[in-house]
Every structure is written in C-alpha cells, then in structure tokens.
Scaffold this active site. Structure first.
Site, PDB file in Angstrom:
ATOM      1  N   LYS A  66       0.809  -1.225   0.000  1.00 34.37           N
ATOM      2  CA  LYS A  66       0.000   0.000   0.000  1.00 34.37           C
ATOM      3  C   LYS A  66       0.842   1.275   0.000  1.00 34.37           C
ATOM      4  CE  LYS A  66      -4.198  -2.063   1.760  1.00 34.37           C
ATOM      5  NZ  LYS A  66      -5.223  -2.170   2.769  1.00 34.37           N
ATOM      6  N   ASP A 103     -10.192   2.449   1.747  1.00 31.13           N
ATOM      7  CA  ASP A 103     -10.299   1.656   2.985  1.00 31.13           C
ATOM      8  C   ASP A 103     -11.064   2.407   4.079  1.00 31.13           C
ATOM      9  OD1 ASP A 103      -8.942  -0.587   2.090  1.00 31.13           O
ATOM     10  OD2 ASP A 103      -7.002   0.082   2.845  1.00 31.13           O
TER      11      ASP A 103
END
Ligand code: ATR
Length: 281
Positions: A66, A103
């Site tokens: 990420k 997210d």
C-alpha cells in the site's frame, strides 16, 4: 469487451476481491474480469507495468504494497496523499496511474451503516501503524471520533502516523507495551498484520468498558484471535473486516465504473461461510 482489473499483494491466493468484483459486475451488467496477482515489494513495479501493457485499467493494492503503490502512482487523491497509503489505482487516458484509498470510507460505511455504530466522540484505539492503520485513521477523524490513540510495536511508526494526521492534542502515539495505562476505549481497532504470520500479544482487559466495540481489519481465520479476545473481555460488539472489505470494494468499483453496487447480497453470501478464509483484500 471485458475491462481488465486485478488485486496485487502477498499473500493473495485466498483473496475474495475477484469474487466480489465479479458479483458487482453481474449485478450492474458491467463486463469485466478481475484476477489476483501475487507481487511483493521487489517485483510489484514490474508486474504492475506488465498488467498495464496487457490492458489493465484498474487495480486494488493490498499488503504489503500500500505504501509502495503511493510512491509508484503519478497522482494521488487528497486522502491517499495525506497518509501515503493506497488501495486503488485507476489508469488514466495517458497511461498513468491515479491512486486513491477507499479503505477508510469502506470502514466507516460498514461501522455506521451496517452495524449502526455512532462514531462521534468515541474514544478510539488503533493497534498498528502500517498501511492498514494509515488507510483508516483519517476517515475515522473525519467521522468525528473523540481522542485517538495509536499504539504500535515499533513506536517510531506510531509517531510518524500521528504526525501525518496532524491533530496534536487529539491524536496520540504510544508504545504498544504501554497500552495497559491508557484507560478504556469505545472503539478498539486491530490494524496489525500479526495474525497473518505472527501473534499479537493479548491486549489488557482494562481497555474494555461498557460500550466498547472491537473491530478487526482482517476477517476469517486471521480475525479469530482478536474476535475471541473481544468476546472474552465483554466487548459490546465484535466486528471483523469482511464488511469493510466489501464496502471498500464497492468504493473502488465506483471509482472505476461510476456506479456503486449494492453490497448486501455479496456480504450476506460471504459472511455465511467466511470463517475459513485467511487474507485481507
Ligand atoms: P498492513 O498494510 O497490513 O498494515 P504493514 O504495513 O506491514 O501491513 O503493517 C503491519 C502492522 O502490524 C504494523 O503496525 C506492525 O508493527 P511494526 O510496525 O512494529 O512492524 C504490526 N504487527 C505485525 N506483527 C505484529 C505482532 N506480532 N505484534 C504486534 N504488531 C505486529
């Protein structure tokens, strides 16, 4: 013709994302294929380029990539830039990657809409300061949570995340070993990857009060120890990461296709037999 999508990460073979996006495609009548591609920090850039060369137009990124995805992207959304963590890539007309992070929105939607939690003024503890924690912390602050404590095994990473969030006096970084002196929390979030290859030492019962909700960003087998801790310590709610997974997928789907699918059918289908599944995203 089908559009090509993929999720990159390691491990990735048990990822539910291909199944979720296939279901969204069927529901919305959008022709797509979506595959899981195993990649680590050493070969992610090469594999992403190969994917683009083969016509890939969008990707999800999971651990441990990420942060790296944020570095590889040409442009970043404000929320991805704020924390340097990315879970969604969108290829632009001129073959560059635009990066975003869904997210946080996914977690908030799951907690507030699916589980009916009122997050405002909730005193919150995040355990972990890696890509998962960085993805959700800004959205929690934007949702109006109360004081936020971040504890991490490596204290410098908790410090760095607190600095990035930039709310001194409201956001505090602490060493994981000192968690017992922090008092009770309304929300305790496990954002570590400990159960995907290690063990998180049990957290103290002193964190739990009358209305504590415990949330694990993982789901399936990886979430079992923390969910068991939540029940054993009397948490009011124990919520694993399956709902967040489905919601962040829907947000990514919307970025790519301009339409947000209904998440309830696939959530119901997956939650009926998710206990044996192991990876996030
Ligand atoms: P992710 O993208 O899933 O957050 P990551 O960026 O590698 O993955 O971060 C993993 C997080 O889990 C980190 O906060 C890590 O702590 P360190 O920063 O000290 O490495 C935490 N973690 C992993 N294994 C752990 C364990 N056994 N006990 C406590 N924390 C752990």
């Amino acid at each position: 013709m089908n559009q090509h999508f993929a999720v990159f990460g390691m491990p990735i073979s048990h990822s539910l994302s291909p199944r979720i996006h296939a279901a969204f495609g069927r529901q919305t009548g959008i022709a797509l294929d979506y595959v899981a591609i195993e990649a680590g920090p050493a070969d992610f850039a090469t594999k992403l380029q190969a994917f683009a060369d083969a016509g890939g137009v969008g990707a999800n990124i999971t651990q441990p990539l990420k942060g790296l995805a944020a570095e590889l992207a040409t442009t970043l959304s404000e929320r991805a830039q704020r924390v340097g963590a990315v879970n969604t890539l969108v290829r632009s007309e001129d073959n560059r990657w635009h990066a975003d992070n869904t997210d946080g929105t996914g977690l908030i939607r799951d907690l507030a809409m699916r589980h009916g939690l009122d997050l405002r003024e909730r005193r919150t503890l995040i355990v972990g300061a890696g890509g998962g924690a960085r993805g959700i912390a800004p959205a929690l602050l934007d949702a109006g949570i109360g004081e936020l404590f971040i504890v991490n095994r490596t204290p410098e990473r908790a410090d760095a995340l607190a600095d990035m969030l930039g709310r001194p006096g409201h956001v505090h970084a602490r060493y994981l070993g000192d968690v017992a002196v922090l008092g009770e929390f309304d929300l305790v979030i496990n954002a570590t990857s400990a159960n995907r290859g290690g063990t998180l030492a049990p957290l103290p019962r002193s964190l739990v009060g009358r209305r504590t909700a415990a949330v694990d960003l993982s789901y399936g087998e990886a979430a079992i120890p923390f969910m068991a801790w939540a029940r054993a310590t009397g948490c009011y709610a124990a919520i694993d990461g399956l709902g967040m997974l489905v919601e962040q997928a829907a947000e990514s789907f919307k970025l790519w296709h301009g339409v947000r699918p209904d998440t309830n059918p696939i959530f119901t289908e997956l939650s009926s037999h998710s206990a044996g599944l192991v990876t996030a995203d």
